[in-house]
Scaffold this active site. Structure first.
Site, mmCIF file in Angstrom:
data_model
loop_
_atom_site.group_PDB
_atom_site.id
_atom_site.type_symbol
_atom_site.label_atom_id
_atom_site.label_comp_id
_atom_site.label_asym_id
_atom_site.label_seq_id
_atom_site.Cartn_x
_atom_site.Cartn_y
_atom_site.Cartn_z
ATOM 1 C CD GLU A 195 39.492 -39.019 19.397
ATOM 2 O OE1 GLU A 195 38.516 -39.779 19.210
ATOM 3 O OE2 GLU A 195 40.204 -38.590 18.477
ATOM 4 C CE LYS A 210 51.376 -36.346 17.544
ATOM 5 N NZ LYS A 210 50.330 -35.409 18.025
#
Lengths: 321, 321
Positions: A195, A210
């Site tokens: 990004e 996660k």
């Protein structure tokens, strides 16, 4: 089965494409993005919704997503909006509304399941519905469902994995080409793999979320991001990668999950080891009492890949209805 | 849930141990080996059954396994007896009897599902029960259920894998130590990794059966062993392994499954590739339209490992009951 789809970025559109392609037989009765919503209790024409989004930047005439989720008639909410931290809003509220409306929840959004897992499970229990989250960890790779279903009789004592494709791509390129972190990051940004603001990935936050989710599933706990000891990859140098290779190792950003602790940090992994995957691949190894070590490898991100996980969760609910 | 367990070798005892260890909450009401059977509709004491088998070589007083399966009251038959080819008897008959008796079937026995898949599925349809077979391919690794459940919305177009630990152990040792096939085979036999008659493994038949099963699951076909082009590892020389390594490859016995063809043969695999697993490990890579390549790696055989797969299938049935 009737589906409400919230989030119409890459993942949401991937889900819509999978439905259009016949991956799962459902009627999508509601589609929302961050500021618009379309509802048709007879089933929306997804091609038209896609076209409107492309041409006009909205999915429909409506603006009140929350109100639409309260009123519409659906069996499953597919929540595919971008991850937000803190109170994980607005996704958390959408999920609770859907459950109060009697609907199951399927999500690829890490926020609610990493930040407010306990509250979410409580709401699901009260409503007598399921929350499924295969798409939150490892994209197309079966991780959550490997633990919950394929290893249903096992006690899974730990998990180790490479859960962020952007970091793994950067480390792989740095090693292969002897380039600096800054150079490869720029390259990855040009390729759309990183990004414009890469903090979330390269500081290890995405991997940490996660790990929190895996921990909550494995140990039925209520850990959050604050429980993870996190180091990202921004300080990794080409020299350290070369030195590691000279001793037969590669450096990987490894997330480690056990009942005692959660950590994310660059670690030495022996070359050829199951965790030695290259490029944007993800991998998770589970340690289980009966099965021993079970490792799953594949694509950890991407539109159709994450849609694959969402569809498998929707299909699992459909099989029980 | 009430279970009838047929087969009390390494796998059957592994299942009994898993039940004793609390892996799944069931009552085992029938245990049979090839020549004896014990039944107690209130639930057998598995410790006593194990002891009797060890001391007296039988599991119970009864001798009529078929009759016991007709009369006993159980919800699931766990068929864990050794694989037989041809008509796949007596396991095939036991399965049909159980289904006629209204019971689901969970099996690690490759015979019936590789040789008579169509008949088996027809019997299951008629009886309105499930046949689950996770334990037949890849031991502890989720293979069948990865296709059926985790990739439920995907079209899986092919599978490639290393499905026989004995062959992979032999090829790994030959390469690492520069030893001949005959030498390493002897070593593997001494270690209990290869059978006294190793034909079934080293000629590729075991791998071929697993390919047939994967094919039948993936393509809902009715292929049998005759449809597989099989070459084993008996002609592989240390020289060929060395030559392969000089070009950056290893030699593996690879099973390949697609809608067009089934084959088993020694193949060149790039070093570090997902299929480059060492020792007795197994691995399968699936190619799927949404998920891309998904690879699962782990222990392909062993008592507790295969029991893990049987238990997960029993648990999956229990979740639906």
């Amino acid at each position: 089965m009737r589906v409400a789809l919230v989030g119409f970025g890459a993942v949401g559109r991937g889900f819509a494409d999978a439905v259009l392609g016949g991956a799962v037989d459902v009627d999508v009765v509601l589609v929302a993005d961050s500021s618009s919503v379309a509802v048709d209790n007879d089933g929306l024409d997804l091609e038209s919704v896609k076209e409107r989004k492309e041409k006009q930047g909205v999915v429909g005439e409506g603006e009140d997503v929350q109100g639409a989720l309260e009123d519409a008639d659906y069996d499953v909410l597919v929540e595919a909006s971008p991850t937000t931290l803190g109170d994980a809003q607005p996704a958390f509220g959408y999920m609770v509304t859907a459950m109060e409306n009697g609907a199951h929840v399927v999500t690829s959004n890490k926020g609610p399941v990493a930040m407010r897992y306990g509250e979410l499970m409580e709401a699901a229990d009260e409503a007598g519905v399921e929350v499924r989250m295969e798409g939150t960890v490892g994209g197309a790779i079966p991780t959550i469902n490997t633990v919950r279903e394929s290893l249903a009789g096992d006690e899974v004592t730990s998990a180790r994995g490479i859960l962020n494709g952007t970091c793994n791509f950067i480390l792989t390129r740095m090693l292969e080409e002897g380039l600096t972190y800054e150079h490869v990051l720029g390259e990855a940004q040009d390729m759309g793999i990183a990004e414009a603001d890469p903090t979330f990935d390269v500081e290890g936050i995405d991997t940490a979320l996660k790990c929190v989710i895996l921990s909550n599933v494995l140990f039925e706990g209520e850990r959050t991001l604050d429980d993870v000891d996190v180091t990202g990859i921004t300080e990794v140098t080409p020299d350290s990668l070369r030195l590691a290779r000279e001793s037969g190792h590669v450096v990987k950003l490894v997330g480690e999950v056990s009942e005692e602790s959660l950590s994310v940090a660059p670690r030495l992994v022996p070359e050829g080891h199951a965790l030695d995957v290259s490029g944007t691949l993800n991998v998770v190894s589970f340690e289980a009492d009966l099965a021993g070590e079970v490792t799953v490898t594949g694509h950890g991100a991407g539109s159709s890949e994450t849609a694959s996980a969402l569809v498998s969760d929707v299909a699992a609910i459909a099989r029980k209805e």
